[in-house]
Design a protein around this motif. Structure first.
Motif, short mmCIF file in Angstrom:
data_model
loop_
_atom_site.label_atom_id
_atom_site.label_comp_id
_atom_site.label_asym_id
_atom_site.label_seq_id
_atom_site.Cartn_x
_atom_site.Cartn_y
_atom_site.Cartn_z
N TRP A 1 5.42 24.37 -43.87
CA TRP A 1 4.72 25.18 -43.83
C TRP A 1 4.51 26.73 -44.75
CZ3 TRP A 1 0.43 25.30 -41.08
CH2 TRP A 1 -0.02 23.48 -40.38
N ALA A 2 5.88 27.09 -44.88
CA ALA A 2 6.85 27.76 -45.48
C ALA A 2 5.54 27.93 -46.98
CB ALA A 2 7.67 28.08 -45.38
N LEU A 3 5.62 26.80 -47.57
CA LEU A 3 4.68 27.04 -49.33
C LEU A 3 3.48 26.80 -49.05
CD1 LEU A 3 4.77 26.09 -52.21
CD2 LEU A 3 4.90 23.37 -51.49
N ALA A 4 2.39 25.75 -47.91
CA ALA A 4 1.27 26.67 -47.44
C ALA A 4 1.22 28.00 -47.21
CB ALA A 4 0.81 26.05 -46.06
N ARG A 5 1.51 28.75 -46.72
CA ARG A 5 1.42 30.30 -46.10
C ARG A 5 1.29 30.91 -47.63
NH1 ARG A 5 4.71 29.30 -42.06
NH2 ARG A 5 6.33 30.31 -42.51
N ARG A 6 2.52 30.93 -49.00
CA ARG A 6 2.75 31.28 -50.15
C ARG A 6 1.38 30.83 -50.84
NH1 ARG A 6 7.84 29.60 -49.70
NH2 ARG A 6 7.81 27.92 -51.23
N LEU A 7 1.09 29.28 -50.92
CA LEU A 7 -0.58 29.19 -51.58
C LEU A 7 -1.19 29.57 -50.62
CD1 LEU A 7 0.66 25.06 -52.33
CD2 LEU A 7 0.42 27.13 -53.60
N SER A 8 -1.41 29.80 -50.10
CA SER A 8 -2.75 30.66 -49.25
C SER A 8 -2.83 32.01 -49.50
CB SER A 8 -2.42 30.53 -47.36
OG SER A 8 -3.81 31.73 -46.86
N ARG B 1 -7.61 29.92 -57.31
CA ARG B 1 -7.70 29.61 -56.09
C ARG B 1 -8.17 27.89 -56.27
NH1 ARG B 1 -11.41 33.60 -56.89
NH2 ARG B 1 -13.22 32.11 -57.97
N ALA B 2 -8.78 27.05 -57.38
CA ALA B 2 -8.62 25.65 -57.45
C ALA B 2 -7.12 24.92 -57.05
CB ALA B 2 -9.08 24.94 -58.67
N LEU B 3 -5.89 25.33 -57.76
CA LEU B 3 -4.55 24.67 -57.55
C LEU B 3 -4.43 25.24 -56.40
CD1 LEU B 3 -2.43 24.07 -59.11
CD2 LEU B 3 -1.71 26.37 -59.35
N ALA B 4 -4.28 26.46 -55.68
CA ALA B 4 -3.60 26.28 -54.64
C ALA B 4 -4.48 25.91 -53.13
CB ALA B 4 -4.17 28.10 -53.97
N GLY B 5 -6.00 25.92 -53.33
CA GLY B 5 -6.79 24.94 -52.44
C GLY B 5 -6.30 23.57 -52.91
N GLY B 6 -6.03 22.68 -54.34
CA GLY B 6 -5.85 21.67 -54.00
C GLY B 6 -4.26 21.15 -53.40
N ALA B 7 -3.84 22.12 -53.26
CA ALA B 7 -2.56 21.93 -52.99
C ALA B 7 -2.30 22.09 -51.44
CB ALA B 7 -1.27 22.77 -53.38
N VAL B 8 -2.91 23.14 -50.96
CA VAL B 8 -2.96 23.46 -49.75
C VAL B 8 -4.36 22.19 -49.21
CG1 VAL B 8 -3.85 24.96 -47.75
CG2 VAL B 8 -3.24 25.99 -49.58
N ARG B 9 -4.98 20.86 -49.15
CA ARG B 9 -5.45 20.53 -48.57
C ARG B 9 -3.99 18.92 -48.57
NH1 ARG B 9 -9.66 22.23 -51.41
NH2 ARG B 9 -9.28 21.58 -53.68
N ARG B 10 -3.54 18.69 -49.93
CA ARG B 10 -2.72 18.09 -49.68
C ARG B 10 -1.87 17.39 -48.92
NH1 ARG B 10 -2.96 18.57 -54.79
NH2 ARG B 10 -1.64 19.67 -55.56
N MET B 11 -1.41 18.59 -48.15
CA MET B 11 -0.46 19.64 -46.70
C MET B 11 -1.15 18.87 -46.10
SD MET B 11 1.87 22.58 -48.95
CE MET B 11 2.65 22.38 -47.44
N GLY B 12 -1.83 18.81 -45.73
CA GLY B 12 -2.66 18.61 -44.30
C GLY B 12 -2.70 19.88 -43.55
#
Length: 57
Positions: free
Chosen positions: A13-20, A46-57
């Motif tokens: 969740w912390a990583l998802a918040r940072r990527l967002s 945006r593509a890198l962060a968006g892909g990482a967030v999507r993979r984290m669900g």
């Protein structure tokens, strides 16, 4: 049980918040390079962060 799950998921969740935050900052950077095409620094970010967030669900 809930506390254990929250503890186990906290790093993700912390990583998802940072990527967002990175994605938002990239879209507000105003560099304009490749705006709307996905090219340029902001588009790549945006593509890198968006892909990482999507993979984290």
């Amino acid at each position: 049980m809930r506390a254990l799950c929250e503890e186990a998921c906290a790093p993700e969740w912390a990583l998802a918040r940072r990527l967002s935050s990175i994605a938002v900052a990239g879209s507000a950077s105003g560099d304009g390079a490749g705006e709307g095409t996905g090219h340029g620094r902001a588009g790549r970010l945006r593509a890198l962060a968006g892909g990482a967030v999507r993979r984290m669900g």
